[in-house]
Design an enzyme around this catalytic site. Structure first.
Site, short mmCIF file in Angstrom:
data_model
loop_
_atom_site.label_atom_id
_atom_site.label_comp_id
_atom_site.label_asym_id
_atom_site.label_seq_id
_atom_site.Cartn_x
_atom_site.Cartn_y
_atom_site.Cartn_z
CB THR A 39 45.39 -47.49 18.11
OG1 THR A 39 45.26 -47.16 16.75
CG2 THR A 39 46.80 -47.00 18.82
CE1 TYR A 52 49.30 -46.17 15.19
CE2 TYR A 52 48.21 -48.13 15.70
CZ TYR A 52 48.17 -46.89 15.41
OH TYR A 52 47.16 -46.02 15.30
CB THR A 118 39.81 -43.80 17.62
OG1 THR A 118 41.00 -43.56 16.91
CG2 THR A 118 40.24 -44.19 19.05
CG ASP A 119 41.13 -44.66 12.11
OD1 ASP A 119 41.36 -43.65 12.89
OD2 ASP A 119 41.64 -45.10 11.44
CE LYS A 191 40.75 -40.32 15.10
NZ LYS A 191 41.44 -41.73 15.00
CD GLU A 312 21.98 -21.09 0.34
OE1 GLU A 312 22.50 -20.66 -0.48
OE2 GLU A 312 23.10 -21.43 1.64
N1 ASP Z 1 43.41 -46.81 12.84
C1 ASP Z 1 43.48 -46.99 14.12
C2 ASP Z 1 41.89 -47.68 14.20
O1 ASP Z 1 40.95 -46.81 14.03
C3 ASP Z 1 43.29 -45.96 14.71
C4 ASP Z 1 43.01 -45.77 16.49
O2 ASP Z 1 42.42 -46.95 16.72
O3 ASP Z 1 42.98 -45.07 16.96
O4 ASP Z 1 41.91 -48.81 14.38
#
Ligand code: ASP
Length: 355
Positions: A39, A52, A118-119, A191, A312
Protein backbone atom coordinates in the site's frame (compact mmCIF):
# COMPACT_ATOMS: atom_id res chain seq x y z
CA UNK A 1 43.83 42.96 -12.23
CA UNK A 2 40.41 43.65 -10.66
CA UNK A 3 38.85 41.21 -13.11
CA UNK A 4 41.41 38.54 -12.24
CA UNK A 5 40.65 38.97 -8.54
CA UNK A 6 36.91 38.61 -9.14
CA UNK A 7 37.46 35.45 -11.21
CA UNK A 8 39.72 34.00 -8.49
CA UNK A 9 37.22 34.85 -5.72
CA UNK A 10 34.43 33.31 -7.75
CA UNK A 11 36.46 30.12 -8.37
CA UNK A 12 37.31 29.92 -4.67
CA UNK A 13 33.61 30.14 -3.67
CA UNK A 14 32.76 27.53 -6.28
CA UNK A 15 35.48 25.10 -5.09
CA UNK A 16 34.32 25.66 -1.49
CA UNK A 17 30.72 24.84 -2.44
CA UNK A 18 31.81 21.65 -4.24
CA UNK A 19 33.94 20.61 -1.22
CA UNK A 20 31.06 21.28 1.16
CA UNK A 21 28.72 19.24 -1.02
CA UNK A 22 31.23 16.36 -1.22
CA UNK A 23 31.82 16.55 2.54
CA UNK A 24 28.08 16.49 3.25
CA UNK A 25 27.62 13.53 0.90
CA UNK A 26 30.61 11.74 2.40
CA UNK A 27 29.36 12.30 5.94
CA UNK A 28 25.88 10.96 5.39
CA UNK A 29 25.21 7.23 5.72
CA UNK A 30 24.48 5.30 2.53
CA UNK A 31 21.07 3.66 2.60
CA UNK A 32 19.68 1.39 -0.09
CA UNK A 33 15.90 1.11 -0.31
CA UNK A 34 14.65 -2.19 -1.71
CA UNK A 35 11.06 -1.79 -2.85
CA UNK A 36 8.67 -4.74 -2.99
CA UNK A 37 5.25 -3.03 -3.37
CA UNK A 38 2.36 -2.81 -0.91
CA UNK A 39 0.00 0.00 0.00
CA UNK A 40 2.93 2.36 0.58
CA UNK A 41 3.35 2.13 -3.20
CA UNK A 42 -0.42 2.03 -3.77
CA UNK A 43 -2.52 4.48 -5.74
CA UNK A 44 -6.24 5.25 -5.85
CA UNK A 45 -8.27 7.38 -8.24
CA UNK A 46 -9.01 9.93 -5.49
CA UNK A 47 -7.78 10.90 -2.03
CA UNK A 48 -10.80 9.48 -0.20
CA UNK A 49 -11.43 6.30 -2.14
CA UNK A 50 -11.16 3.08 -0.13
CA UNK A 51 -10.34 0.87 -3.13
CA UNK A 52 -6.84 1.11 -4.56
CA UNK A 53 -4.12 -0.91 -6.28
CA UNK A 54 -1.08 -1.98 -4.23
CA UNK A 55 2.37 -1.66 -5.77
CA UNK A 56 1.53 0.96 -8.41
CA UNK A 57 4.19 3.60 -7.59
CA UNK A 58 7.94 3.17 -8.18
CA UNK A 59 10.62 3.60 -5.52
CA UNK A 60 11.96 6.81 -7.12
CA UNK A 61 8.50 8.40 -7.05
CA UNK A 62 8.08 7.37 -3.39
CA UNK A 63 11.43 8.87 -2.32
CA UNK A 64 10.80 12.09 -4.27
CA UNK A 65 7.50 12.52 -2.37
CA UNK A 66 9.24 12.71 1.04
CA UNK A 67 10.59 16.18 1.84
CA UNK A 68 13.95 16.18 3.64
CA UNK A 69 14.63 12.46 3.26
CA UNK A 70 17.77 13.09 1.23
CA UNK A 71 19.22 15.13 4.12
CA UNK A 72 19.20 11.98 6.28
CA UNK A 73 21.23 9.76 3.96
CA UNK A 74 22.56 9.18 0.49
CA UNK A 75 19.73 7.09 -0.90
CA UNK A 76 19.72 4.54 -3.68
CA UNK A 77 16.58 2.65 -4.67
CA UNK A 78 16.09 -0.77 -6.23
CA UNK A 79 12.83 -2.37 -7.25
CA UNK A 80 12.81 -6.03 -6.17
CA UNK A 81 9.12 -6.62 -6.95
CA UNK A 82 5.94 -4.53 -7.04
CA UNK A 83 3.22 -6.65 -5.46
CA UNK A 84 0.61 -6.38 -2.75
CA UNK A 85 2.09 -8.43 0.08
CA UNK A 86 -0.79 -10.92 -0.18
CA UNK A 87 1.24 -12.00 -3.26
CA UNK A 88 4.57 -12.09 -1.43
CA UNK A 89 6.20 -15.45 -2.11
CA UNK A 90 9.17 -17.46 -0.90
CA UNK A 91 10.74 -16.73 -4.31
CA UNK A 92 10.66 -12.98 -3.65
CA UNK A 93 11.72 -13.44 -0.03
CA UNK A 94 14.74 -15.51 -1.11
CA UNK A 95 15.60 -12.90 -3.76
CA UNK A 96 15.44 -10.17 -1.08
CA UNK A 97 17.60 -12.10 1.41
CA UNK A 98 20.22 -12.85 -1.25
CA UNK A 99 20.32 -9.22 -2.44
CA UNK A 100 20.66 -7.92 1.12
CA UNK A 101 23.47 -10.41 1.80
CA UNK A 102 25.21 -9.12 -1.34
CA UNK A 103 24.79 -5.43 -0.45
CA UNK A 104 25.51 -5.27 3.28
CA UNK A 105 29.11 -6.57 3.25
CA UNK A 106 30.11 -3.72 0.89
CA UNK A 107 31.50 -0.54 2.43
CA UNK A 108 29.16 1.59 0.29
CA UNK A 109 26.03 0.39 2.12
CA UNK A 110 25.41 1.27 5.78
CA UNK A 111 21.84 0.05 6.04
CA UNK A 112 18.85 -1.25 4.13
CA UNK A 113 15.22 -0.14 4.11
CA UNK A 114 12.60 -2.45 2.59
CA UNK A 115 9.22 -1.09 1.54
CA UNK A 116 6.59 -3.83 1.84
CA UNK A 117 2.86 -4.38 2.19
CA UNK A 118 1.60 -4.68 5.73
CA UNK A 119 -0.46 -7.88 5.28
CA UNK A 120 2.53 -10.23 5.39
CA UNK A 121 5.19 -7.82 6.63
CA UNK A 122 5.68 -9.84 9.82
CA UNK A 123 6.49 -12.98 7.83
CA UNK A 124 9.09 -11.33 5.59
CA UNK A 125 10.58 -9.47 8.57
CA UNK A 126 10.96 -12.72 10.51
CA UNK A 127 12.32 -14.60 7.46
CA UNK A 128 14.99 -11.92 6.92
CA UNK A 129 15.72 -11.84 10.66
CA UNK A 130 16.80 -15.48 10.31
CA UNK A 131 18.56 -15.31 6.93
CA UNK A 132 20.41 -11.95 6.73
CA UNK A 133 24.07 -12.38 7.65
CA UNK A 134 25.02 -8.91 8.87
CA UNK A 135 24.52 -6.75 11.94
CA UNK A 136 24.04 -3.59 9.85
CA UNK A 137 20.51 -2.17 10.14
CA UNK A 138 17.72 -3.72 8.06
CA UNK A 139 14.44 -1.85 8.48
CA UNK A 140 11.07 -2.70 6.98
CA UNK A 141 8.35 -0.15 6.40
CA UNK A 142 4.89 0.07 4.88
CA UNK A 143 1.75 2.12 5.19
CA UNK A 144 -1.94 1.55 5.77
CA UNK A 145 -3.09 4.27 3.39
CA UNK A 146 -2.13 4.46 -0.30
CA UNK A 147 0.19 7.23 -1.50
CA UNK A 148 -2.73 9.16 -3.01
CA UNK A 149 -4.86 9.20 0.20
CA UNK A 150 -5.75 12.28 2.21
CA UNK A 151 -3.32 12.06 5.15
CA UNK A 152 -1.23 9.24 3.66
CA UNK A 153 0.98 7.65 6.32
CA UNK A 154 3.64 6.34 3.90
CA UNK A 155 5.87 9.43 3.51
CA UNK A 156 6.52 9.94 7.24
CA UNK A 157 6.90 6.18 7.79
CA UNK A 158 9.52 6.09 5.01
CA UNK A 159 11.31 9.13 6.43
CA UNK A 160 11.42 7.50 9.87
CA UNK A 161 12.55 4.15 8.45
CA UNK A 162 15.51 5.80 6.68
CA UNK A 163 16.37 7.64 9.92
CA UNK A 164 16.34 4.35 11.86
CA UNK A 165 18.39 2.52 9.19
CA UNK A 166 20.91 5.39 9.19
CA UNK A 167 21.30 5.27 12.97
CA UNK A 168 24.33 3.26 14.21
CA UNK A 169 22.28 2.43 17.34
CA UNK A 170 20.05 0.20 15.18
CA UNK A 171 22.97 -2.16 14.56
CA UNK A 172 22.79 -5.66 16.03
CA UNK A 173 19.06 -5.58 16.84
CA UNK A 174 18.00 -7.84 13.99
CA UNK A 175 15.43 -6.84 11.40
CA UNK A 176 13.29 -3.92 12.61
CA UNK A 177 9.88 -2.72 11.44
CA UNK A 178 9.11 1.00 11.60
CA UNK A 179 5.42 1.93 11.41
CA UNK A 180 3.55 4.91 12.83
CA UNK A 181 6.50 6.14 14.95
CA UNK A 182 7.09 2.76 16.59
CA UNK A 183 10.11 0.50 16.16
CA UNK A 184 9.29 -3.22 16.44
CA UNK A 185 11.43 -6.37 16.47
CA UNK A 186 10.75 -8.93 13.73
CA UNK A 187 10.23 -11.68 16.30
CA UNK A 188 7.48 -9.93 18.23
CA UNK A 189 5.35 -7.72 16.02
CA UNK A 190 2.02 -8.65 14.52
CA UNK A 191 -0.68 -6.90 12.50
CA UNK A 192 -3.73 -6.34 14.70
CA UNK A 193 -6.14 -4.19 12.68
CA UNK A 194 -7.28 -4.64 9.10
CA UNK A 195 -7.51 -0.90 8.49
CA UNK A 196 -6.18 1.25 11.37
CA UNK A 197 -2.96 3.20 10.91
CA UNK A 198 -1.88 1.97 14.37
CA UNK A 199 -2.08 -1.66 13.30
CA UNK A 200 1.26 -3.15 14.39
CA UNK A 201 1.73 -4.21 18.00
CA UNK A 202 4.39 -6.20 19.82
CA UNK A 203 2.03 -7.54 22.48
CA UNK A 204 4.25 -9.78 24.59
CA UNK A 205 7.61 -8.05 24.42
CA UNK A 206 6.87 -4.40 23.73
CA UNK A 207 8.72 -2.03 21.45
CA UNK A 208 12.40 -1.85 20.57
CA UNK A 209 11.99 1.93 20.51
CA UNK A 210 10.21 4.94 19.09
CA UNK A 211 11.03 7.43 16.36
CA UNK A 212 9.68 10.91 15.73
CA UNK A 213 10.58 12.95 12.66
CA UNK A 214 13.86 11.08 12.43
CA UNK A 215 14.83 11.25 16.12
CA UNK A 216 15.16 7.73 17.50
CA UNK A 217 14.92 6.47 21.05
CA UNK A 218 15.80 2.81 21.71
CA UNK A 219 14.39 0.95 24.74
CA UNK A 220 15.48 -2.66 24.24
CA UNK A 221 17.45 -5.20 22.22
CA UNK A 222 15.59 -8.33 21.10
CA UNK A 223 16.90 -11.36 22.96
CA UNK A 224 16.31 -14.10 20.37
CA UNK A 225 18.98 -15.35 17.99
CA UNK A 226 18.94 -13.54 14.67
CA UNK A 227 21.06 -12.50 11.65
CA UNK A 228 24.72 -13.07 12.56
CA UNK A 229 23.87 -15.70 15.22
CA UNK A 230 21.41 -17.55 12.96
CA UNK A 231 22.35 -20.97 11.57
CA UNK A 232 20.05 -20.65 8.55
CA UNK A 233 21.84 -20.10 5.25
CA UNK A 234 19.74 -19.61 2.12
CA UNK A 235 22.57 -18.66 -0.23
CA UNK A 236 22.11 -21.88 -2.23
CA UNK A 237 18.40 -22.40 -1.57
CA UNK A 238 15.85 -21.97 -4.37
CA UNK A 239 12.75 -23.59 -2.82
CA UNK A 240 11.56 -24.19 0.72
CA UNK A 241 9.92 -27.37 2.00
CA UNK A 242 6.12 -27.24 2.09
CA UNK A 243 4.69 -26.36 5.49
CA UNK A 244 0.92 -25.89 5.88
CA UNK A 245 -1.08 -24.09 8.55
CA UNK A 246 -4.29 -25.79 9.72
CA UNK A 247 -6.75 -23.58 11.60
CA UNK A 248 -8.38 -25.21 14.62
CA UNK A 249 -11.93 -24.39 15.71
CA UNK A 250 -15.02 -26.02 17.18
CA UNK A 251 -15.64 -29.50 15.76
CA UNK A 252 -12.78 -29.14 13.26
CA UNK A 253 -12.60 -31.90 10.66
CA UNK A 254 -9.39 -33.94 11.24
CA UNK A 255 -9.11 -34.80 7.57
CA UNK A 256 -7.64 -31.31 6.94
CA UNK A 257 -4.49 -32.65 8.65
CA UNK A 258 -4.62 -35.91 6.67
CA UNK A 259 -5.04 -33.94 3.42
CA UNK A 260 -2.10 -31.72 4.18
CA UNK A 261 0.16 -34.70 4.94
CA UNK A 262 -0.93 -36.63 1.87
CA UNK A 263 -0.45 -33.56 -0.36
CA UNK A 264 3.25 -33.46 0.46
CA UNK A 265 3.56 -31.17 3.48
CA UNK A 266 6.81 -31.84 5.35
CA UNK A 267 5.55 -29.79 8.27
CA UNK A 268 2.14 -28.76 9.65
CA UNK A 269 1.54 -25.84 11.98
CA UNK A 270 -1.71 -26.02 13.94
CA UNK A 271 -3.23 -22.59 14.62
CA UNK A 272 -4.69 -24.13 17.74
CA UNK A 273 -7.40 -22.93 20.08
CA UNK A 274 -6.13 -21.59 23.43
CA UNK A 275 -2.77 -23.03 24.40
CA UNK A 276 -2.31 -24.72 21.01
CA UNK A 277 -5.17 -27.18 21.48
CA UNK A 278 -7.31 -29.05 18.94
CA UNK A 279 -10.06 -31.63 19.29
CA UNK A 280 -9.26 -35.27 20.09
CA UNK A 281 -9.80 -36.46 16.48
CA UNK A 282 -7.33 -33.85 15.22
CA UNK A 283 -4.74 -34.75 17.87
CA UNK A 284 -5.00 -38.35 16.59
CA UNK A 285 -4.65 -37.19 12.97
CA UNK A 286 -1.63 -35.06 13.87
CA UNK A 287 -0.03 -37.99 15.75
CA UNK A 288 -0.57 -40.16 12.66
CA UNK A 289 1.14 -37.48 10.51
CA UNK A 290 4.13 -37.44 12.89
CA UNK A 291 4.44 -41.22 12.50
CA UNK A 292 4.69 -40.64 8.71
CA UNK A 293 7.61 -38.23 9.25
CA UNK A 294 5.71 -34.91 9.16
CA UNK A 295 6.82 -32.37 11.78
CA UNK A 296 3.81 -30.98 13.68
CA UNK A 297 4.06 -27.67 15.53
CA UNK A 298 1.31 -26.53 17.89
CA UNK A 299 0.85 -22.75 17.76
CA UNK A 300 -2.23 -20.71 18.66
CA UNK A 301 -4.89 -18.66 16.92
CA UNK A 302 -4.98 -16.47 20.08
CA UNK A 303 -3.23 -13.12 19.56
CA UNK A 304 -0.98 -13.14 22.64
CA UNK A 305 0.59 -15.61 25.04
CA UNK A 306 2.89 -18.57 24.55
CA UNK A 307 2.25 -22.21 23.72
CA UNK A 308 4.11 -24.52 26.07
CA UNK A 309 4.81 -28.26 25.96
CA UNK A 310 2.66 -30.94 27.61
CA UNK A 311 0.01 -28.62 29.06
CA UNK A 312 -3.16 -30.32 27.75
CA UNK A 313 -1.51 -32.25 24.92
CA UNK A 314 1.07 -34.99 25.51
CA UNK A 315 3.81 -33.57 23.29
CA UNK A 316 6.54 -35.87 24.64
CA UNK A 317 4.46 -38.94 23.88
CA UNK A 318 3.07 -37.81 20.51
CA UNK A 319 6.20 -36.11 19.16
CA UNK A 320 4.78 -32.59 18.70
CA UNK A 321 6.68 -29.29 18.92
CA UNK A 322 5.30 -26.29 20.88
CA UNK A 323 5.65 -22.91 19.16
CA UNK A 324 6.64 -20.96 22.30
CA UNK A 325 5.91 -17.30 21.41
CA UNK A 326 5.66 -17.65 17.64
CA UNK A 327 2.26 -17.18 16.01
CA UNK A 328 1.25 -19.64 13.28
CA UNK A 329 2.54 -17.55 10.36
CA UNK A 330 5.98 -17.06 11.92
CA UNK A 331 6.04 -20.70 13.07
CA UNK A 332 5.59 -21.66 9.42
CA UNK A 333 8.62 -19.54 8.44
CA UNK A 334 10.86 -21.03 11.14
CA UNK A 335 9.73 -24.59 10.43
CA UNK A 336 10.29 -24.16 6.65
CA UNK A 337 13.87 -23.05 7.33
CA UNK A 338 14.43 -25.76 9.97
CA UNK A 339 13.34 -28.43 7.48
CA UNK A 340 16.03 -27.45 4.96
CA UNK A 341 18.31 -29.86 6.87
CA UNK A 342 17.58 -32.98 8.93
CA UNK A 343 16.96 -32.20 12.61
CA UNK A 344 15.57 -34.15 15.55
CA UNK A 345 12.29 -32.96 17.14
CA UNK A 346 14.33 -31.89 20.19
CA UNK A 347 16.55 -29.71 18.00
CA UNK A 348 13.53 -28.13 16.30
CA UNK A 349 11.93 -27.50 19.70
CA UNK A 350 15.12 -25.73 20.77
CA UNK A 351 14.90 -23.52 17.67
CA UNK A 352 11.38 -22.46 18.68
CA UNK A 353 12.73 -21.49 22.08
CA UNK A 354 15.76 -19.55 20.84
CA UNK A 355 14.80 -17.91 17.51
N1 ASP B 1 -2.73 -5.55 0.91
C1 ASP B 1 -1.70 -4.57 1.18
C2 ASP B 1 -0.38 -5.27 1.19
O1 ASP B 1 -0.12 -5.98 2.12
C3 ASP B 1 -1.99 -3.89 2.46
C4 ASP B 1 -0.93 -2.93 2.95
O2 ASP B 1 0.15 -2.80 2.44
O3 ASP B 1 -1.22 -2.22 3.94
O4 ASP B 1 0.37 -5.13 0.27
Amino acid sequence: MKRLLIVRAFSFVWVLAICQFAFAQGNKPNITILATGGTIAGAAASGTQSSYTSGAVTIDAMVNAVPGIKDLANIKGEQISNVGSQDMSFDIMLKLAKRINELLPTSGVDGIVITHGTDTMEETAYFLNLTVKSDKPVVMVGSMRPSTAVSADGPLNLYNAVAVAADPKSKGRGVLVVMNDWIHAAHSLTKTSTTAVQTFMSPLRGLVGVTAYGKNDFYSTPQWKHTTQSEFDVSNVSTLPRVDIVFADVDMPPDLIDASASNGAKGIVIAGVGNGNMNKASVDAAAKAVKKGVVVVRSSRVATGMVDRNVEVKDDELGFIASDELNPQKSRILLSLALLKPHTPAQIQEMFRTY
